[in-house]
Design an enzyme around this catalytic site. Structure first.
Site, mmCIF file in Angstrom:
data_model
loop_
_atom_site.group_PDB
_atom_site.id
_atom_site.type_symbol
_atom_site.label_atom_id
_atom_site.label_comp_id
_atom_site.label_asym_id
_atom_site.label_seq_id
_atom_site.Cartn_x
_atom_site.Cartn_y
_atom_site.Cartn_z
ATOM 1 N N GLY A 129 -24.642 -25.049 5.386
ATOM 2 C CA GLY A 129 -24.099 -26.271 5.976
ATOM 3 C C GLY A 129 -22.940 -26.808 5.155
ATOM 4 O O GLY A 129 -22.190 -26.066 4.526
ATOM 5 N N SER A 173 0.806 -1.224 0.000
ATOM 6 C CA SER A 173 0.000 0.000 0.000
ATOM 7 C C SER A 173 0.839 1.274 0.000
ATOM 8 O O SER A 173 0.305 2.368 -0.135
ATOM 9 C CB SER A 173 -0.926 0.013 1.227
ATOM 10 O OG SER A 173 -1.850 -1.049 1.178
ATOM 11 N N GLN A 197 -36.008 -20.468 13.673
ATOM 12 C CA GLN A 197 -35.867 -19.103 14.180
ATOM 13 C C GLN A 197 -34.455 -18.559 13.971
ATOM 14 O O GLN A 197 -34.275 -17.391 13.608
ATOM 15 C CB GLN A 197 -36.224 -19.054 15.670
ATOM 16 C CG GLN A 197 -36.245 -17.634 16.228
ATOM 17 C CD GLN A 197 -36.573 -17.613 17.706
ATOM 18 O OE1 GLN A 197 -35.756 -18.071 18.518
ATOM 19 N NE2 GLN A 197 -37.736 -17.097 18.066
ATOM 20 N N GLU A 239 -12.019 4.750 -7.218
ATOM 21 C CA GLU A 239 -11.753 3.323 -7.093
ATOM 22 C C GLU A 239 -12.395 2.763 -5.830
ATOM 23 O O GLU A 239 -13.015 1.690 -5.849
ATOM 24 C CB GLU A 239 -10.243 3.070 -7.065
ATOM 25 C CG GLU A 239 -9.877 1.612 -6.852
ATOM 26 C CD GLU A 239 -8.368 1.377 -6.872
ATOM 27 O OE1 GLU A 239 -7.955 0.234 -6.595
ATOM 28 O OE2 GLU A 239 -7.605 2.330 -7.152
ATOM 29 N N ARG A 240 -12.296 3.493 -4.735
ATOM 30 C CA ARG A 240 -12.783 2.976 -3.453
ATOM 31 C C ARG A 240 -14.298 3.000 -3.357
ATOM 32 O O ARG A 240 -14.893 2.061 -2.790
ATOM 33 C CB ARG A 240 -12.110 3.751 -2.313
ATOM 34 C CG ARG A 240 -10.642 3.368 -2.191
ATOM 35 C CD ARG A 240 -9.808 4.302 -1.350
ATOM 36 N NE ARG A 240 -8.426 3.803 -1.321
ATOM 37 C CZ ARG A 240 -7.384 4.505 -0.910
ATOM 38 N NH1 ARG A 240 -7.543 5.761 -0.507
ATOM 39 N NH2 ARG A 240 -6.177 3.974 -0.915
ATOM 40 N N LEU A 264 -25.175 -21.068 6.729
ATOM 41 C CA LEU A 264 -26.561 -21.477 6.536
ATOM 42 C C LEU A 264 -26.702 -22.553 5.465
ATOM 43 O O LEU A 264 -27.711 -23.256 5.421
ATOM 44 C CB LEU A 264 -27.433 -20.265 6.177
ATOM 45 C CG LEU A 264 -27.639 -19.234 7.295
ATOM 46 C CD1 LEU A 264 -28.423 -18.048 6.770
ATOM 47 C CD2 LEU A 264 -28.351 -19.859 8.496
ATOM 48 N N ILE A 312 -1.135 -7.394 -10.616
ATOM 49 C CA ILE A 312 -1.699 -6.482 -11.611
ATOM 50 C C ILE A 312 -2.897 -7.129 -12.298
ATOM 51 O O ILE A 312 -2.758 -8.066 -13.091
ATOM 52 C CB ILE A 312 -0.641 -6.078 -12.652
ATOM 53 C CG1 ILE A 312 0.616 -5.539 -11.945
ATOM 54 C CG2 ILE A 312 -1.227 -5.049 -13.605
ATOM 55 C CD1 ILE A 312 0.359 -4.413 -10.954
#
Length: 387
Positions: free
Chosen positions: A347, A141, A287, A250-251, A345, A166
């Protein structure tokens, strides 16, 4: 996308929604039949860029005289990115979004008249694939720490160094390359467009990644590559400023893609839990499943409202670098969390690569890293607080 998942929106008008239908039809026709092969080969076919150009979804911001749509409204880009991100074959479409949102602005905003005439028609037609090369093996960075050099020799620059991670690297014809032209950490950085057929330019491995398997990601090497001085973007020494100028777009693009990806994952998971049975009943009727999905869908709706507000600001030229950084880390962190919970969820089936959720899980992880890591984004926001 179903209204059950997506919050009501006011960001777009009829023209944007018409484009959305075009993008959906394009992905179904041109990407879905080839998705598995692209993942196995680690790259998409180059013809995909030409087909995207013919469909009017590549180079939207390129002026009409050079073959583009000449539309500066980023909301059109956002529609394209949203539909790519929410689709189950999103990894194959990443190169087009990268071109539209991240790379093409260098060619439209920083070029002179001669450069635009030389490059933009080919880009707009999908004949010239583009990439931007910033990251190096030792920098990450820290863009100011790049070591790839460009030494002026008459009317040419001689480029030596290497780049890594790249995107579009294997397919690219034109590479916007961050190079060091002077010793100052910031004012010593310039941008050169390097054509891939120049002697001394070579592509390394198409890197094997955890996810985004259809998106080619490469090492690039420069060994005494002679590049015309006419390929310099802007003034010598202005490269770091240019890179920083493009990062907010970009962000916010990454943040918008993350929210759309959440919605796609949730849509597919809701459909799955309605059909999958355990203990004699659909797992969606338990639930815990309802509570989990209620929480995640609410997060996605909050994210949609938040990012839509920032997309509106960006389309008006009002988006700050701090707001873009905040949206990027918040949306991508929520995306990674939601994908993991949706996999749970499913599994054991969620761990099987024949199910899309497994690919979602693998693809999501990079989102908190590319475009600036979560830690760097938080540093930007924290500093803005005077801390």
């Amino acid at each position: 996308m179903t209204d059950v998942i997506t919050a009501r929106r006011s960001l777009y008008d009829d023209d944007h929604e018409a484009l959305r239908e075009t993008v959906r039809a394009f992905v179904d026709k041109h990407a879905v039949p080839h998705a598995d092969r692209w993942r196995q080969e680690g790259r998409v076919d180059r013809w995909l860029f030409r087909e995207a150009a013919r469909a009017g979804i590549l180079g939207f911001s390129i002026p009409e005289e050079y073959g583009g749509a000449g539309v500066g409204d980023f909301r059109f880009n956002a529609v394209i990115g949203e539909e790519f991100s929410r689709h189950p074959v999103s990894d194959g479409m990443a190169g087009i979004s990268l071109s539209n949102d991240i790379v093409i602005p260098y060619f439209t905003d920083l070029t002179d008249e001669e450069q635009r005439a030389r490059w933009l028609p080919g880009i707009a037609a999908g004949d010239l694939v583009v990439a931007v090369a910033m990251t190096e093996p030792g920098t990450g960075s820290d863009l100011a720490g790049i070591a790839t050099t460009a030494v002026r020799d008459g009317e040419e620059y001689v480029v030596n160094g290497s780049k890594v991670f790249i995107s579009n690297g294997q397919n690219a014809d034109l590479v916007v390359t961050a190079v060091r032209t002077g010793p100052d950490r910031h004012r010593g950085i310039s941008l050169l467009v390097v054509e891939s057929d120049r002697p001394g330019f070579s592509r390394g491995r198409n890197l094997e990644k955890v996810g985004l398997h259809a998106q080619d990601t490469s090492e690039l090497f420069f060994s005494d590559v002679r590049v015309p001085a006419a390929n310099l973007l802007g003034a010598e020494g202005s490269g770091f400023k240019a890179l920083m100028r493009n990062l907010p777009q970009e962000r916010i693009s990454i943040a918008a893609g993350a929210v759309s990806s959440m919605e796609g994952v949730l849509e597919r998971t809701v459909a799955y839990v309605k059909e999958r049975k355990a203990f004699g009943q659909a797992i969606g009727s338990f639930q815990n499943t309802r509570f989990q999905l209620a929480d995640m869908v609410t997060t996605a709706r909050v994210g949609r409202a938040y990012v839509d507000d920032l997309l509106g600001r960006h389309s008006r030229g009002e988006l700050s670098a701090v707001d873009a950084a905040a949206a990027k880390f918040w949306a991508t962190e929520r995306y990674v969390d939601i994908v993991g919970r949706c996999l749970q969820l499913h599994g054991a089936y969620g761990y099987m690569l024949e199910y899309r959720i497994a690919h979602d899980y693998l693809d999501s992880r990079i989102s908190t890293i590319y475009g600036g890591t979560t830690e760097i984004m938080k540093e930007i926001v924290g500093r803005d607080l005077g801390l």
